[in-house]
Design a protein around this motif. Sequence first.
Motif, mmCIF file in Angstrom:
data_model
loop_
_atom_site.group_PDB
_atom_site.id
_atom_site.type_symbol
_atom_site.label_atom_id
_atom_site.label_comp_id
_atom_site.label_asym_id
_atom_site.label_seq_id
_atom_site.Cartn_x
_atom_site.Cartn_y
_atom_site.Cartn_z
ATOM 1 N N TRP A 50 60.280 50.633 -9.089
ATOM 2 C CA TRP A 50 61.137 51.513 -9.875
ATOM 3 C C TRP A 50 61.599 50.760 -11.113
ATOM 4 C CZ3 TRP A 50 61.219 56.326 -8.064
ATOM 5 C CH2 TRP A 50 60.908 56.510 -6.723
ATOM 6 N N ALA A 51 61.253 51.267 -12.269
ATOM 7 C CA ALA A 51 61.743 50.640 -13.493
ATOM 8 C C ALA A 51 63.257 50.772 -13.521
ATOM 9 C CB ALA A 51 61.138 51.321 -14.724
ATOM 10 N N SER A 52 63.911 49.819 -14.175
ATOM 11 C CA SER A 52 65.367 49.866 -14.227
ATOM 12 C C SER A 52 65.832 51.114 -14.976
ATOM 13 C CB SER A 52 65.907 48.622 -14.936
ATOM 14 O OG SER A 52 65.568 48.662 -16.306
ATOM 15 N N ALA A 53 67.007 51.577 -14.601
ATOM 16 C CA ALA A 53 67.589 52.740 -15.286
ATOM 17 C C ALA A 53 67.740 52.446 -16.768
ATOM 18 C CB ALA A 53 68.932 53.081 -14.660
ATOM 19 N N GLU A 54 68.017 51.196 -17.087
ATOM 20 C CA GLU A 54 68.194 50.821 -18.490
ATOM 21 C C GLU A 54 66.893 50.980 -19.271
ATOM 22 O OE1 GLU A 54 69.949 47.058 -21.123
ATOM 23 O OE2 GLU A 54 69.685 46.877 -18.955
ATOM 24 N N MET A 55 65.755 50.571 -18.669
ATOM 25 C CA MET A 55 64.458 50.693 -19.337
ATOM 26 C C MET A 55 64.118 52.152 -19.593
ATOM 27 S SD MET A 55 61.829 48.871 -20.428
ATOM 28 C CE MET A 55 61.182 49.930 -21.717
ATOM 29 N N LEU A 56 64.312 52.993 -18.577
ATOM 30 C CA LEU A 56 64.020 54.412 -18.741
ATOM 31 C C LEU A 56 64.949 55.063 -19.760
ATOM 32 C CD1 LEU A 56 63.376 55.438 -15.026
ATOM 33 C CD2 LEU A 56 61.699 54.949 -16.807
ATOM 34 N N ALA A 57 66.197 54.591 -19.787
ATOM 35 C CA ALA A 57 67.147 55.119 -20.772
ATOM 36 C C ALA A 57 66.720 54.747 -22.179
ATOM 37 C CB ALA A 57 68.545 54.589 -20.479
ATOM 38 N N LEU A 58 66.194 53.532 -22.349
ATOM 39 C CA LEU A 58 65.734 53.099 -23.672
ATOM 40 C C LEU A 58 64.539 53.929 -24.139
ATOM 41 C CD1 LEU A 58 66.049 49.213 -23.323
ATOM 42 C CD2 LEU A 58 67.371 50.683 -24.856
ATOM 43 N N ILE A 59 63.628 54.258 -23.214
ATOM 44 C CA ILE A 59 62.488 55.105 -23.574
ATOM 45 C C ILE A 59 62.972 56.495 -23.985
ATOM 46 C CG2 ILE A 59 60.442 56.282 -22.666
ATOM 47 C CD1 ILE A 59 59.923 53.800 -20.936
ATOM 48 N N SER A 60 63.901 57.043 -23.220
ATOM 49 C CA SER A 60 64.447 58.362 -23.556
ATOM 50 C C SER A 60 65.155 58.334 -24.905
ATOM 51 C CB SER A 60 65.425 58.812 -22.463
ATOM 52 O OG SER A 60 64.757 58.993 -21.239
ATOM 53 N N GLU A 61 65.883 57.265 -25.149
ATOM 54 C CA GLU A 61 66.587 57.116 -26.428
ATOM 55 C C GLU A 61 65.597 57.052 -27.587
ATOM 56 O OE1 GLU A 61 68.535 53.275 -28.369
ATOM 57 O OE2 GLU A 61 69.726 54.010 -26.679
ATOM 58 N N ARG A 99 61.420 59.290 -31.883
ATOM 59 C CA ARG A 99 59.961 59.329 -31.857
ATOM 60 C C ARG A 99 59.516 60.224 -30.705
ATOM 61 N NH1 ARG A 99 57.021 55.084 -32.479
ATOM 62 N NH2 ARG A 99 55.445 56.563 -33.103
ATOM 63 N N PRO A 100 59.647 61.544 -30.829
ATOM 64 C CA PRO A 100 59.315 62.444 -29.714
ATOM 65 C C PRO A 100 57.871 62.341 -29.260
ATOM 66 C CG PRO A 100 59.689 63.669 -31.758
ATOM 67 C CD PRO A 100 60.143 62.270 -32.014
ATOM 68 N N GLN A 101 56.987 61.827 -30.128
ATOM 69 C CA GLN A 101 55.578 61.712 -29.767
ATOM 70 C C GLN A 101 55.283 60.451 -28.968
ATOM 71 O OE1 GLN A 101 56.988 61.021 -32.586
ATOM 72 N NE2 GLN A 101 55.737 59.836 -34.008
ATOM 73 N N LEU A 102 56.276 59.597 -28.714
ATOM 74 C CA LEU A 102 56.074 58.349 -27.987
ATOM 75 C C LEU A 102 55.533 58.629 -26.583
ATOM 76 C CD1 LEU A 102 56.461 55.248 -27.733
ATOM 77 C CD2 LEU A 102 58.791 55.721 -26.945
ATOM 78 N N THR A 103 54.411 57.993 -26.250
ATOM 79 C CA THR A 103 53.804 58.106 -24.926
ATOM 80 C C THR A 103 54.136 56.861 -24.111
ATOM 81 O OG1 THR A 103 51.973 59.398 -25.853
ATOM 82 C CG2 THR A 103 51.625 58.422 -23.683
#
Length: 217
Positions: free
Chosen positions: A117-128, A133-137
């Motif tokens: 499980w990736a850290s909540a912080e990592m997933l939050a950074l991707i969402s941010e 950059r809505p096209q970020l994959t």
Amino acid sequence: MIVAFLNQKGGVGKTTLALNLAGEWARQGKRVTLIDADPQGSALDWSQQREHAGKPRLFGVIGLARDTLHREAPELARDADHVVIDGPPRVAALMRSALLAADLVLVPVQPSPFDGWASAEMLALISEARIYRPQLTARFVLNRCDARTMLARETAEALADHDPPVLAATIGQRIAFATAAQSGCLVSELNDDTPAAREIAALADAIDGLGIGRATR
């Protein structure tokens, strides 16, 4: 395309994957630049070791461990087919900059209860980052993985319906990666018909198969 290997947790194999992916694309005739955005500078050390050993340069390695990466990486991408970023562990400003620079973020994880499980912080950074950059994959990459073990299967199943999803290609626990790194080599240079070399080739194919073009910035 700009590909960033990022994970808040250290020791998950970001540098190994970044170097070998860059090398695989270079073997295919692509123009590749690798950005070492980790203050530890492991990719730069590998490049210097290779140079001292008199081995030919396959791709450029540049140290850019600073939070202006999102402005500098696209400039480097103008003269390359692919830019690969070896990201830092737990440096939020650098991580954000790398996320804003990337077209594709790969999050290496190992088959363990903690890495699954990736850290909540990592997933939050991707969402941010996707706000800007809505096209970020983004994709998880199972690394140092023995697909025959129950733990590996459980990790893959846990990530199957996750966002981001898991990339189809997985990388095994191979001594060849450490052996190659110690001599400033890539696994494909030791032998291009080993499981490690074939897995890196499959990783490159899986990324190419995503059909991500260079984003307009």
